[in-house]
Design an enzyme around this catalytic site. Structure first.
Site, PDB file in Angstrom:
ATOM      1  CG  ASP A 107      19.746  -5.967 -12.390  1.00 22.29           C
ATOM      2  OD1 ASP A 107      19.880  -6.751 -13.549  1.00 22.29           O
ATOM      3  OD2 ASP A 107      20.123  -6.409 -11.220  1.00 22.29           O
ATOM      4  CE1 TYR A 113      15.344 -19.960 -16.038  1.00 24.86           C
ATOM      5  CE2 TYR A 113      15.847 -22.089 -17.145  1.00 24.86           C
ATOM      6  CZ  TYR A 113      16.031 -20.369 -17.207  1.00 24.86           C
ATOM      7  OH  TYR A 113      16.565 -19.704 -18.118  1.00 24.86           O
ATOM      8  CE  LYS A 120      13.299 -17.767 -18.265  1.00 22.58           C
ATOM      9  NZ  LYS A 120      13.014 -16.830 -18.377  1.00 22.58           N
TER      10      LYS A 120
END
Length: 306
Positions: free
Chosen positions: A36, A155, A159
Site C-alpha cells: 500500500d 479511471y 480500467k
C-alpha cells in the site's frame, strides 16, 4: 480452497477491497505480501494477518514506478521463496468532467491503475516464467471500464485498458500456464460512499450495524469488500486453472461474466459504403445503438430517504 504453499502479492491492500483480498487469501493458506502507498496501513494489515496465525509481510510503495513492482516480487521471493499470485488492486481517483480534467488528473490515475498494473504484472510474469510452475495474474477492473462513467475519463480508460491487457496476456502467457483474469468488483468502499444514491443506505447500515438491503445486494450487486474476496481466492487456486482471459463481476449476492466486445450487427453494400448510404441504414434502423454509462440504481420506494 487450499492455497497452502502459494505466495501472493496484493497491491493497495491497506484498506477496502485490497485488505479484504489479503485477509481472505491468508486463511486459505497463502503467504501474503501486503502493499500500500500508506506504509502504516500496510503494516497494520500484515500484523493483523500474522496475529491471526497467517503469514504476511508489509511492502509499502506507490506501484506506478517500475522499481516498486520489482521490489514487491523480490520481497515475495526473499520472504517466502516464490511468487504464485499477483493481485493488482491499487488505485486512486481524480474525478473531473472532460473540460475540467487537468493533465495531472489524467496522468495520476493512468500511472497507478494502468501503468501500475502493467509493471506489477510484467515483474510477476518474469518470475513466474522462471519458476516454470504456472501462476495467476488477477487484475482489478471496474464497471466504469466496461460501460464508461460520468466524470471518470481517466479511471474508465484505465480500467478498460486493464481488461484489454488481461485478454492479451492470457494469450501470451498460456504456454507458461499462467492464467490472467480481470475482476470487476462492486463494493461499499470509501470510493462508492460518495455516490449520492448509495450514500444514505450505506451510512444507515454502518450506523445500525445491520446488513445491506436485499435490493442493493441483488439488483445492484453491491455488498461489502469481503463479499468480493471469494472470487480472488478461487482465481488464485488450482481449481481455476482452466479460467483465463475473462472479465468476471462480483458484488453482494451477484456473480457475473462480462461479455467481450464483438460485432453486434453487420450490413453489406456492394462496392462499399458512401456517407449517404450509411446515413440511410442508420435512419432505417439497421443498427440498434448500444447503451453507455453505468445505469442509475433503481431504489425501491420504501428505501428512499427524503
Amino acid at each position: 480452497m487450499d492455497l497452502s504453499g502459494k505466495v501472493a502479492v496484493i497491491t493497495g491492500a491497506g484498506r477496502g477491497l485490497g485488505r479484504a483480498y489479503a485477509e481472505a487469501l491468508a486463511p486459505a493458506g497463502a503467504a501474503v505480501v501486503v502493499n500500500d502507498v500508506d506504509a502504516a496501513a500496510a503494516r497494520e494489515v500484515a500484523d493483523a494477518i500474522t496475529a491471526a496465525g497467517g503469514r504476511a509481510v508489509a511492502a509499502p510503495g506507490a506501484v506506478g514506478g517500475a522499481g516498486v513492482a520489482e521490489r514487491l516480487v523480490e520481497t515475495a521471493v526473499e520472504q517466502f521463496g516464490r511468487l504464485d499470485v499477483m493481485v493488482t488492486n491499487a488505485g486512486v481517483l481524480r474525478d473531473r468532467v472532460l473540460w475540467k480534467m487537468s493533465d495531472d488528473d489524467f496522468d495520476t490515475v493512468i500511472d497507478v491503475h494502468l501503468r501500475g498494473t502493467f509493471r506489477c504484472a510484467r515483474a510477476a510474469a518474469v518470475r513466474m516464467r522462471e519458476q516454470g510452475e504456472g501462476g495467476r495474474l488477477i487484475l482489478i477492473s471496474s464497471p466504469a471500464g466496461q460501460r464508461g462513467n460520468f466524470g471518470q475519463t481517466n479511471y474508465a480508460a484505465a480500467k478498460a485498458g486493464v481488461v484489454a491487457m488481461a485478454r492479451t496476456w492470457a494469450m501470451e502467457l498460456a504456454k507458461a500456464r499462467i492464467t490472467v483474469n480481470a475482476v470487476v468488483p462492486v463494493a461499499a468502499t470509501e470510493m462508492t460512499r460518495t455516490i449520492p444514491a448509495f450514500a444514505p443506505v450505506l451510512e444507515e447500515a454502518e450506523r445500525t450495524g445491520g446488513p445491506l438491503p436485499d435490493w442493493l445486494r441483488k439488483d445492484e450487486g453491491m455488498g461489502t469488500p469481503q463479499d468480493a474476496a471469494g472470487l480472488i481466492v478461487y482465481l488464485a487456486s488450482d481449481a481455476s486453472e482452466g479460467v483465463t482471459g475473462q472479465a468476471i463481476g462480483i458484488g453482494g449476492d451477484k456473480l457475473a461474466l462480462w461479455s467481450h466486445p464483438r460485432e453486434k450487427a453487420v450490413a453489406l453494400a456492394d462496392g462499399g459504403w458512401s456517407a449517404e448510404a450509411i446515413a440511410a441504414s442508420w435512419r432505417d434502423g439497421i443498427f440498434e445503438q448500444e447503451t453507455y454509462g453505468i445505469p442509475a440504481p433503481t431504489i425501491p420506494a420504501a428505501e428512499k430517504v427524503s
